[in-house]
Design a protein around this motif. Sequence first.
Motif, PDB file in Angstrom:
ATOM      1  N   VAL A  71       0.769  -1.098  -0.013  1.00 58.18           N
ATOM      2  CA  VAL A  71      -0.093   0.056  -0.280  1.00 58.18           C
ATOM      3  C   VAL A  71       0.979   1.078  -0.037  1.00 58.18           C
ATOM      4  O   VAL A  71       0.590   2.251  -0.633  1.00 58.18           O
ATOM      5  CB  VAL A  71      -1.115  -0.075   1.209  1.00 58.18           C
ATOM      6  N   VAL A  72       2.044   1.260   0.727  1.00 60.04           N
ATOM      7  CA  VAL A  72       2.980   2.383   0.746  1.00 60.04           C
ATOM      8  C   VAL A  72       3.505   2.831  -0.555  1.00 60.04           C
ATOM      9  O   VAL A  72       3.472   3.897  -1.015  1.00 60.04           O
ATOM     10  CB  VAL A  72       4.013   2.378   1.901  1.00 60.04           C
ATOM     11  N   ARG A  73       3.853   1.676  -1.239  1.00 66.21           N
ATOM     12  CA  ARG A  73       4.370   2.012  -2.568  1.00 66.21           C
ATOM     13  C   ARG A  73       3.533   2.720  -3.487  1.00 66.21           C
ATOM     14  O   ARG A  73       3.857   3.261  -4.498  1.00 66.21           O
ATOM     15  CB  ARG A  73       5.161   0.804  -3.012  1.00 66.21           C
ATOM     16  N   ARG A  74       2.185   2.455  -3.311  1.00 73.33           N
ATOM     17  CA  ARG A  74       1.078   3.264  -4.050  1.00 73.33           C
ATOM     18  C   ARG A  74       0.696   4.483  -3.459  1.00 73.33           C
ATOM     19  O   ARG A  74      -0.114   5.028  -4.305  1.00 73.33           O
ATOM     20  CB  ARG A  74      -0.116   2.188  -4.124  1.00 73.33           C
ATOM     21  N   GLY A  75       1.409   4.945  -2.647  1.00 74.38           N
ATOM     22  CA  GLY A  75       1.079   6.227  -2.002  1.00 74.38           C
ATOM     23  C   GLY A  75      -0.218   6.391  -1.103  1.00 74.38           C
ATOM     24  O   GLY A  75      -0.584   7.493  -0.842  1.00 74.38           O
TER      25      GLY A  75
END
Length: 377
Positions: free
Chosen positions: A75-79
């Motif tokens: 989820v973090v890598r997708r912002g």
Amino acid sequence: MGAGAGQAERAPMRSTALYALLLTLGALDAAGYSLIAPVLPGLAAQTGADATAMGLLVAMFPLGMVAGFALGGVVVRRGGSVRLLLMGLLLVAAGSLGFVFGADLTALAVSRLVMGLGSGCLWLGITFATLAAWPGQEYLCMSRIYAAYSAGGLLGPLLGAVHGVRGPFVAYLTLVVLAVVPVATLRLPSVAGAFSADWRAVRSPGFLVAAASIAFAVMALGTLEGVLPLHFGSRLRQSQIGVLYAATSVLVVVVGAVAARWQPRKVMLASTVPVAVGFAVAGAGSAVPVWIAALAVAGAGIGLANTGATGILLDAVPAQRIVTAMVLWSQIGILGYLIAPLFGGPAADAFGYGAVAAMIALGAAALAVMLAQPRRA
């Protein structure tokens, strides 16, 4: 001119408000770890379970966290930092409801697993929001986040001191629900593209030392919260255990915050002695004053270890390439929280609580040898 000045004044205010919210979420997340410690003797009496079964129950939380870290990294890598924080809060709330309405050990174990899944999401959401908002100040800001987590270690036992098995989880659930509103209205800059995955970072000698350091720090915390309460329950009531653990957490907070002033590897090395000595005295002792002194020493060591392990990681891996390293580092660390009750419970049943302290001492010795090696570029 006036409008520009007004915007400049509001920016620091927004930054301060964001930092305060992240610190609050960190304390709330950590309270979910330590909440169960004073309740364990009551749960054991209610279900008729021994230390081994209680160790398995405690181990469900870190097991869920490992899965939460993996989910959070995606989820973090997708912002999606805000989405991740909301997801974490809702999962923690659902797991808390299981303790309010559940009765048998299986239902409680599933509930604890769900709480751990939510906690893993919360930790990564808080971490990457902090790293994105304050670039160049990662070590200082993360040391304060760890101090907030340690403060949650103060809040958790106080909530756990509420009478009964269900009462502490009702109180905690109320706080979690209250936190949903400010997080739902939070507006964060997207972190998509700000952090990248880099598997090369996890093969560096510095990362290996950081991973061993966080595993030791969290194993000590898992032993403190997941095994020793059963030992202390022989002489202390639930409320007294809660107060004892809250006082210990004060030391963890203060020492962890002060330790950010010093070089991380030296801080980490210094932590091994008080952790080993504190647990040895706590495990061997049977008098309340001895336990109080032992936990004071162990708490100071855990505060040093939390800050030192974080600093070693941030020294080893640039913040822009830290996603893979942070996820794996967090998973390795929480395995220490899993191992502590998983093996500590049976060891206590078979050999007594001195054997649990011996496990910590072996870990401290192995880490000290690793830290004493010359640092390679």
